[in-house]
Design a protein around this motif. Structure first.
Motif, PDB file in Angstrom:
ATOM      1  N   ARG A 191      -5.030  -1.432  -9.361  1.00 34.85           N
ATOM      2  CA  ARG A 191      -6.277  -0.560  -9.927  1.00 34.85           C
ATOM      3  C   ARG A 191      -7.350  -1.253 -10.716  1.00 34.85           C
ATOM      4  N   ALA A 192      -7.045  -2.137 -11.326  1.00 39.31           N
ATOM      5  CA  ALA A 192      -7.805  -3.051 -12.164  1.00 39.31           C
ATOM      6  C   ALA A 192      -9.040  -3.596 -11.468  1.00 39.31           C
ATOM      7  N   ARG A 193      -8.525  -4.036 -10.076  1.00 37.99           N
ATOM      8  CA  ARG A 193      -9.373  -5.043  -9.307  1.00 37.99           C
ATOM      9  C   ARG A 193      -9.691  -4.604  -7.906  1.00 37.99           C
ATOM     10  N   LEU A 194      -9.827  -2.925  -7.822  1.00 39.46           N
ATOM     11  CA  LEU A 194     -10.072  -2.648  -6.512  1.00 39.46           C
ATOM     12  C   LEU A 194     -11.519  -2.756  -6.247  1.00 39.46           C
ATOM     13  N   PRO A 195     -11.787  -3.623  -4.822  1.00 43.55           N
ATOM     14  CA  PRO A 195     -12.910  -3.579  -4.434  1.00 43.55           C
ATOM     15  C   PRO A 195     -13.449  -2.209  -4.035  1.00 43.55           C
ATOM     16  N   GLU A 196     -14.655  -2.196  -3.690  1.00 38.73           N
ATOM     17  CA  GLU A 196     -15.356  -1.137  -3.027  1.00 38.73           C
ATOM     18  C   GLU A 196     -14.682  -0.657  -1.402  1.00 38.73           C
ATOM     19  N   GLY A 197     -14.552   0.412  -1.332  1.00 38.37           N
ATOM     20  CA  GLY A 197     -13.728   0.749   0.184  1.00 38.37           C
ATOM     21  C   GLY A 197     -12.565   1.105   0.080  1.00 38.37           C
ATOM     22  N   VAL A 198     -11.618   0.671  -1.081  1.00 34.29           N
ATOM     23  CA  VAL A 198     -10.387   0.817  -1.152  1.00 34.29           C
ATOM     24  C   VAL A 198      -9.974   1.845  -2.148  1.00 34.29           C
ATOM     25  N   THR A 199      -8.910   2.493  -1.474  1.00 35.53           N
ATOM     26  CA  THR A 199      -8.556   3.842  -2.252  1.00 35.53           C
ATOM     27  C   THR A 199      -6.792   3.588  -2.414  1.00 35.53           C
ATOM     28  N   LEU A 200      -6.306   3.776  -3.818  1.00 32.09           N
ATOM     29  CA  LEU A 200      -5.029   3.572  -4.106  1.00 32.09           C
ATOM     30  C   LEU A 200      -4.593   5.146  -4.228  1.00 32.09           C
ATOM     31  N   HIS A 201      -3.779   5.363  -3.307  1.00 26.66           N
ATOM     32  CA  HIS A 201      -3.332   6.863  -3.165  1.00 26.66           C
ATOM     33  C   HIS A 201      -1.984   7.259  -3.958  1.00 26.66           C
ATOM     34  N   GLY A 202      -1.305   6.177  -4.360  1.00 25.94           N
ATOM     35  CA  GLY A 202      -0.019   6.319  -4.864  1.00 25.94           C
ATOM     36  C   GLY A 202       1.024   7.154  -3.983  1.00 25.94           C
ATOM     37  N   TYR A 203       1.826   7.655  -4.399  1.00 33.01           N
ATOM     38  CA  TYR A 203       2.761   8.652  -3.664  1.00 33.01           C
ATOM     39  C   TYR A 203       2.125   9.850  -2.886  1.00 33.01           C
ATOM     40  N   LEU A 204       2.444   9.971  -1.514  1.00 30.09           N
ATOM     41  CA  LEU A 204       1.831  10.995  -0.745  1.00 30.09           C
ATOM     42  C   LEU A 204       3.253  11.691  -0.175  1.00 30.09           C
ATOM     43  N   PRO A 205       3.055  12.928   0.042  1.00 32.31           N
ATOM     44  CA  PRO A 205       4.255  13.804   0.792  1.00 32.31           C
ATOM     45  C   PRO A 205       3.830  13.420   2.529  1.00 32.31           C
ATOM     46  N   GLU A 206       5.115  13.365   3.065  1.00 29.52           N
ATOM     47  CA  GLU A 206       4.988  12.681   4.369  1.00 29.52           C
ATOM     48  C   GLU A 206       3.940  13.010   5.414  1.00 29.52           C
ATOM     49  N   GLU A 207       3.474  14.411   5.431  1.00 29.74           N
ATOM     50  CA  GLU A 207       2.656  14.760   6.282  1.00 29.74           C
ATOM     51  C   GLU A 207       1.128  14.099   5.963  1.00 29.74           C
ATOM     52  N   ASP A 208       0.799  14.120   4.665  1.00 32.12           N
ATOM     53  CA  ASP A 208      -0.349  13.464   4.094  1.00 32.12           C
ATOM     54  C   ASP A 208      -0.264  12.152   4.533  1.00 32.12           C
ATOM     55  N   LYS A 209       0.693  11.517   4.323  1.00 31.40           N
ATOM     56  CA  LYS A 209       0.837   9.875   4.745  1.00 31.40           C
ATOM     57  C   LYS A 209       0.602   9.705   6.129  1.00 31.40           C
ATOM     58  N   ALA A 210       1.105  10.740   6.972  1.00 28.32           N
ATOM     59  CA  ALA A 210       1.196  10.402   8.238  1.00 28.32           C
ATOM     60  C   ALA A 210      -0.372  10.701   8.799  1.00 28.32           C
ATOM     61  N   ARG A 211      -1.127  11.487   8.025  1.00 28.64           N
ATOM     62  CA  ARG A 211      -2.672  11.780   8.575  1.00 28.64           C
ATOM     63  C   ARG A 211      -3.401  10.477   8.216  1.00 28.64           C
ATOM     64  N   LEU A 212      -3.124   9.888   7.129  1.00 25.73           N
ATOM     65  CA  LEU A 212      -3.900   8.640   6.780  1.00 25.73           C
ATOM     66  C   LEU A 212      -3.539   7.484   7.818  1.00 25.73           C
ATOM     67  N   VAL A 213      -2.178   7.381   8.041  1.00 24.81           N
ATOM     68  CA  VAL A 213      -1.830   6.182   8.795  1.00 24.81           C
ATOM     69  C   VAL A 213      -2.333   6.535  10.282  1.00 24.81           C
ATOM     70  N   GLY A 214      -2.437   7.778  10.793  1.00 26.89           N
ATOM     71  CA  GLY A 214      -2.743   7.850  12.122  1.00 26.89           C
ATOM     72  C   GLY A 214      -4.086   7.804  12.424  1.00 26.89           C
ATOM     73  N   ARG A 215      -5.064   8.010  11.275  1.00 26.72           N
ATOM     74  CA  ARG A 215      -6.540   7.525  11.372  1.00 26.72           C
ATOM     75  C   ARG A 215      -6.950   6.140  11.309  1.00 26.72           C
ATOM     76  N   ALA A 216      -5.938   5.345  11.035  1.00 30.03           N
ATOM     77  CA  ALA A 216      -6.293   3.815  10.778  1.00 30.03           C
ATOM     78  C   ALA A 216      -6.359   3.190  12.258  1.00 30.03           C
ATOM     79  N   TRP A 217      -7.262   2.149  12.281  1.00 30.54           N
ATOM     80  CA  TRP A 217      -7.301   1.179  13.386  1.00 30.54           C
ATOM     81  C   TRP A 217      -5.973   0.325  13.273  1.00 30.54           C
ATOM     82  N   VAL A 218      -5.751  -0.228  12.222  1.00 29.51           N
ATOM     83  CA  VAL A 218      -4.727  -1.328  12.123  1.00 29.51           C
ATOM     84  C   VAL A 218      -3.935  -1.024  10.715  1.00 29.51           C
TER      85      VAL A 218
END
Length: 364
Positions: free
Chosen positions: A235-262
């Motif tokens: 977190r102390a070195r996060l560049p612009e454009g990066v979000t550290l979400h920590g733990y996420l419930p499975e459904e929220d995690k799947a939504r983020l992964v499914g939107r990714a290109w890679v």
């Protein structure tokens, strides 16, 4: 059968990872099939010492290191009870053959060989102790017992780096993901990284690659999902454009992964790479280094890209972003469908019952 699954943590432990998923998914299926199952593990603050979940009896005791002698004492007091012990090695096994009856079948379950990782997490003297326990002491302790590896490269590392001599059977991880409706790939390039935030995962390499990638794709974003001891430093070195979400419930995690290109994995080595197959099940290919476990989970040129160690990560990701198309989505989903927790449980049950299993690539 009366089965004891001995694992460093349970899936509700705040530092749980893929090894805990493997142990729990199999344990609950054994119980569902009518076997009597105990899950013996460490106890995190606030966890109950005893409870039953989905027919599995949980016995929790001890912390990071004290769990080992406490579990051995627990088994010694019940040495006549169990038909089978699944002794899950997370760097160091529990050495359960020392305390159970000779006729009890013990399987040492190995996710990946830790010899190179001990030095990342421990001072030199303690790393040397870890390598000694993982190597010569384990090799001697389990010499009369069969072992289970979660990937062919783990089985190979056991042979070549630990000198393992007995039978090693491969039982893969399954795949189980939530598939929320309405997920669509983002318009702008989007990367995702899923995993525990620990030193050997090397998530900092991805953060270092982001500024170069954003010079070409100014709208590129990165989602990092997971928690662990490296979180504050990242977190102390996060560049612009990066979000550290920590733990996420499975459904929220799947939504983020499914939107990714890679999906990106920068790990130094894995047993298998459960997050890779979970991403593939959602149609997302992975960029990873060509290291143990990940070289089995990623099919280069079909479900992702494998980079030689030392390769410039930003260039590797840029190549993936240029090449990714719908064909990768299709092949990823087809690949993930080949893996099932039910089939993994059936294979391990056959081994525990002493039934013959198919030979070839999965038995080394």
């Amino acid at each position: 059968m009366k089965i004891a699954v001995v694992n460093w943590r349970d899936p509700w432990h705040p530092r749980a990872g893929g090894a805990e998923t493997f142990a729990w998914e199999l344990a609950r299926r054994f119980a569902r099939s009518g076997h009597q199952v105990w899950f013996v593990t460490a106890r995190a603050p606030g966890q109950r010492r005893r409870e039953t979940v989905e027919g599995v009896r949980l016995a929790r005791m001890g912390g990071v290191f004290t769990v080992y002698p406490l579990v051995l004492g627990w088994l010694l007091g019940r040495r006549g009870r169990f038909d089978v012990v699944l002794d899950c090695q997370n760097g160091i096994p529990f050495f359960t053959p020392w305390v159970v009856r000779r006729r009890t079948r013990v399987f040492c379950v190995v996710h990946h060989v830790h010899d190179r990782q001990f030095g990342v997490h421990m001072p030199g003297w303690l790393a040397a102790v870890g390598r000694f326990l993982e190597g010569p002491v384990s090799r001697w302790s389990y010499r009369r017992h069969e072992s289970v590896a979660v990937s062919p490269s783990t089985a190979r590392a056991m042979r070549e780096r630990l000198g393992w001599r007995g039978p090693v059977h491969v039982v893969h991880n399954g795949v189980s993901v939530v598939r929320p409706a309405g997920i669509a790939r983002s318009r702008e390039p989007r990367l995702v990284c899923v995993g525990r935030l620990v030193a050997h995962k090397r998530v900092h390499l991805l953060l270092e690659a982001v500024p170069e990638l954003r010079r070409r794709w100014p709208g590129l974003t990165v989602d990092v999902i997971g928690r662990g001891p490296e979180e504050a430093a990242l977190r102390a070195r996060l560049p612009e454009g990066v979000t550290l979400h920590g733990y996420l419930p499975e459904e929220d995690k799947a939504r983020l992964v499914g939107r990714a290109w890679v999906h990106v994995s920068t790990s130094q080595g894995e047993g298998w790479g459960l997050s890779v197959l979970e991403a593939a099940a959602l149609g997302v290919p992975t960029v990873a280094y060509d290291v143990d476990g990940l070289r089995d989970a990623v099919r280069h040129g079909e479900t992702g890209w494998l980079l030689a160690e030392g390769t410039d990560l930003a260039k590797g990701i840029a190549t993936a972003l240029d090449e990714v198309d719908h064909s990768y989505t299709v092949k990823c989903r087809e690949w993930a469908e080949r893996f099932s927790w039910d089939r993994s449980a059936e294979r391990l049950t056959a081994l525990m019952l002493g039934h013959p299993v198919e030979s070839g690539r999965e038995t080394l």
